[in-house]
Design an enzyme around this catalytic site. Structure first.
Site, PDB file in Angstrom:
ATOM      1  N   ASP A   1       1.301   2.856   3.299  1.00  0.00           N
ATOM      2  CA  ASP A   1       0.225   3.823   3.516  1.00  0.00           C
ATOM      3  C   ASP A   1       1.189   4.952   3.744  1.00  0.00           C
ATOM      4  OD1 ASP A   1      -2.023   5.355   3.026  1.00  0.00           O
ATOM      5  OD2 ASP A   1      -2.500   4.735   4.876  1.00  0.00           O
TER       6      ASP A   1
ATOM      7  N   HIS B   1      -5.116  -1.084   5.644  1.00  0.00           N
ATOM      8  CA  HIS B   1      -4.132  -0.441   7.011  1.00  0.00           C
ATOM      9  C   HIS B   1      -5.394   0.326   8.188  1.00  0.00           C
ATOM     10  CE1 HIS B   1      -7.150   2.474   4.711  1.00  0.00           C
ATOM     11  NE2 HIS B   1      -6.716   3.164   4.365  1.00  0.00           N
TER      12      HIS B   1
ATOM     13  N   LYS C   1      -9.422  -0.773  -6.507  1.00  0.00           N
ATOM     14  CA  LYS C   1      -9.435   0.399  -4.161  1.00  0.00           C
ATOM     15  C   LYS C   1     -10.436   0.812  -4.971  1.00  0.00           C
ATOM     16  CE  LYS C   1      -7.708   2.059  -0.831  1.00  0.00           C
ATOM     17  NZ  LYS C   1      -6.628   3.154  -0.884  1.00  0.00           N
TER      18      LYS C   1
ATOM     19  N   HIS D   1       0.809  -1.259   0.502  1.00  0.00           N
ATOM     20  CA  HIS D   1       0.152   0.095   0.384  1.00  0.00           C
ATOM     21  C   HIS D   1       1.060   0.976   0.103  1.00  0.00           C
ATOM     22  CE1 HIS D   1      -3.633   2.496   1.698  1.00  0.00           C
ATOM     23  NE2 HIS D   1      -3.046   3.308   0.799  1.00  0.00           N
TER      24      HIS D   1
ATOM     25  N   ALA E   1      -4.373  14.624   5.544  1.00  0.00           N
ATOM     26  CA  ALA E   1      -4.206  13.261   6.368  1.00  0.00           C
ATOM     27  C   ALA E   1      -2.511  12.426   5.439  1.00  0.00           C
ATOM     28  CB  ALA E   1      -5.665  12.804   6.179  1.00  0.00           C
TER      29      ALA E   1
ATOM     30  N   ASN F   1      -5.431   6.916  -6.928  1.00  0.00           N
ATOM     31  CA  ASN F   1      -5.859   8.758  -6.124  1.00  0.00           C
ATOM     32  C   ASN F   1      -4.968   9.827  -6.259  1.00  0.00           C
ATOM     33  OD1 ASN F   1      -4.434   8.234  -3.537  1.00  0.00           O
ATOM     34  ND2 ASN F   1      -5.781   9.029  -2.357  1.00  0.00           N
TER      35      ASN F   1
ATOM     36  N   HIS G   1     -10.018   0.638   1.387  1.00  0.00           N
ATOM     37  CA  HIS G   1     -10.288   2.100   2.333  1.00  0.00           C
ATOM     38  C   HIS G   1     -11.729   2.212   3.412  1.00  0.00           C
ATOM     39  CE1 HIS G   1      -8.728   5.848   4.262  1.00  0.00           C
ATOM     40  NE2 HIS G   1     -10.056   5.806   4.930  1.00  0.00           N
TER      41      HIS G   1
ATOM     42  N   HIS H   1       2.063   5.675  -1.488  1.00  0.00           N
ATOM     43  CA  HIS H   1       1.438   6.393  -2.239  1.00  0.00           C
ATOM     44  C   HIS H   1       2.422   7.056  -2.763  1.00  0.00           C
ATOM     45  CE1 HIS H   1      -3.107   6.757  -0.922  1.00  0.00           C
ATOM     46  NE2 HIS H   1      -2.535   5.612   0.253  1.00  0.00           N
ATOM     47  N   LEU H   2       2.624   7.072  -4.630  1.00  0.00           N
ATOM     48  CA  LEU H   2       3.657   7.361  -4.869  1.00  0.00           C
ATOM     49  C   LEU H   2       3.452   9.102  -5.393  1.00  0.00           C
ATOM     50  CD1 LEU H   2       5.132   4.826  -6.824  1.00  0.00           C
ATOM     51  CD2 LEU H   2       6.056   5.652  -4.922  1.00  0.00           C
ATOM     52  N   ARG H   3       2.632   9.362  -5.124  1.00  0.00           N
ATOM     53  CA  ARG H   3       1.679  10.922  -6.343  1.00  0.00           C
ATOM     54  C   ARG H   3       2.047  10.816  -7.367  1.00  0.00           C
ATOM     55  NH1 ARG H   3      -1.788  11.354  -1.989  1.00  0.00           N
ATOM     56  NH2 ARG H   3      -0.494  11.538  -0.162  1.00  0.00           N
TER      57      ARG H   3
ATOM     58  N   LEU I   1      -5.252   9.237   7.866  1.00  0.00           N
ATOM     59  CA  LEU I   1      -6.815   8.837   7.630  1.00  0.00           C
ATOM     60  C   LEU I   1      -6.365   6.898   6.977  1.00  0.00           C
ATOM     61  CD1 LEU I   1      -8.636  11.395   6.199  1.00  0.00           C
ATOM     62  CD2 LEU I   1      -8.404  10.211   8.714  1.00  0.00           C
TER      63      LEU I   1
ATOM     64  N   HIS J   1       2.544  14.519   1.878  1.00  0.00           N
ATOM     65  CA  HIS J   1       2.136  15.937   1.916  1.00  0.00           C
ATOM     66  C   HIS J   1       3.159  16.856   1.881  1.00  0.00           C
ATOM     67  CE1 HIS J   1      -1.948  14.586   1.376  1.00  0.00           C
ATOM     68  NE2 HIS J   1      -1.403  13.612   2.261  1.00  0.00           N
TER      69      HIS J   1
END
Length: 346
Positions: free
Chosen positions: A248, A175, A100, A14, A264, A42, A137, A16-18, A220, A252
């Site tokens: 996760d 998560h 997802k 899980h 979050a 996302n 989620h 996030h790489l943006r 979150l 940011h």
């Protein structure tokens, strides 16, 4: 005292790489240690079609530091209009590893997620038929539900009815943050597993609120009471094949965290393996770290275990990690476990 362990190269189930400058700034912290990762969809706009996923995969590979070996495992963002044929084509091609489910409004960039699960049933039925995993989620977003109860209520009102309706659907509870989630996974006979983050093994809700609001521990699903953290620790360190690492890790830039309505997310890719070794050593379970980080996830997703290994060494002096990393998008604060880390990836 054990001072060195060698394990199969881990994966992150899980992540996030943006995109853009942020992707370029953070990808190396994952590819340095991890062989593969399930990539969250996302973005803005989200990754909703197989063509979107293929283009995003190409951008990830182009951003990899030279010489790093890393495979992004792509996912699709489920909407009420997702085309089942496109999902099946992406899965059959080998590109799409999961879909997802974000309940609309549950977390970062989730406003385009599912509001009425009934409208997503054609896709879910097709996924059950072909064996494609649904990553969830697991939180409801109803304003009358306390934020600390959202996971438990989701299990009761959304996930359990869905699994009874489609028992052949493979579901990853991502998560997991509560004893409720751990117990629900343990009670399932099949087709259910859960990922656990690095930070939820280490912090409870006091980290966010005691002594002032600490935005870099806000995530979150939000961290819960200590009893829930201990349940997660027990599950992660047990060796149970149904639990595996999903960091996760969610970068940011600091101005979006340190403001009146902060985002979050916790950024932990850079020091996750050191944090995990500390946790597993503390719980007398170093011999089960490989299962959690390197073996259970591939088994669940039907992939081979990595042939390469990494070596973790316990240093006498604490290992130093930067408080922040600089990216082209701006500074990102690194997860601070609030204790010295002595384990290092050699």
């Amino acid at each position: 005292m054990t001072t060195e362990i060698t394990i199969r190269r881990p994966d992150d189930w899980h992540l996030h790489l943006r995109d853009g400058a942020m992707l370029e700034g953070v990808i190396g912290d994952t590819s340095r240690h991890f062989a593969r990762a399930i990539i969250m969809p996302n973005l803005v706009p989200p990754v909703v079609t197989t063509a979107d996923a293929a283009a995003y995969r190409d951008r990830i590979l182009a951003a990899l530091p030279k010489g790093d070996r890393f495979e992004p495992l792509m996912t699709l963002y489920l909407t009420e209009h997702t085309d089942p044929d496109d999902v099946e084509a992406g899965y059959t091609s080998g590109l799409i590893r999961a879909v997802k489910l974000y309940p609309a409004g549950a977390t970062t960039n989730s406003h385009g997620g599912v509001r009425d699960i009934e409208k997503a049933m054609p896709v879910l039925e097709r996924m059950a038929k072909i064996g494609l995993t649904l990553c969830v989620h697991g939180e409801v977003t109803s304003p009358e539900v306390d934020i600390f109860d959202r996971e438990a209520v989701f299990i009761e009102t959304v996930l359990d009815p869905l699994r009874k309706r489609l028992p052949e659907l493979r579901v990853t509870m991502e998560h997991v943050t509560t004893r409720n989630g751990v117990d629900y996974i343990k009670a399932a006979k099949d087709n259910l597993a859960g990922s656990i983050t690095t930070h939820h093994l280490i912090i409870n809700r006091n980290a966010i609120l005691v002594g002032g609001i600490k935005p870099h521990y806000y995530c979150l699903p939000v961290a819960k009471r200590e009893e829930h953290r201990l349940a997660l620790r027990a599950a992660a360190t047990s060796g149970d094949r149904r639990f595996f690492l999903g960091t996760d890790s969610a970068p940011h830039v600091d101005p979006l965290k340190e403001c009146a309505c902060g985002c979050a997310g916790v950024y932990s890719s850079i020091n996750t393996m050191s944090c995990l070794a500390h946790v597993f050593e503390q719980d007398g379970a170093l011999d089960r770290l490989e299962a959690f980080a390197s073996l259970n996830g591939p088994a669940w997703y039907g992939l081979p275990v990595n042939e390469e290994t990494i070596r973790l060494v316990r240093r006498e002096e604490a290992v130093s990690f930067p408080a922040k990393i600089e990216t082209g998008a701006g500074p990102v604060t690194v997860f601070d476990p609030m204790f010295p880390l002595h384990w290092d990836v050699a």
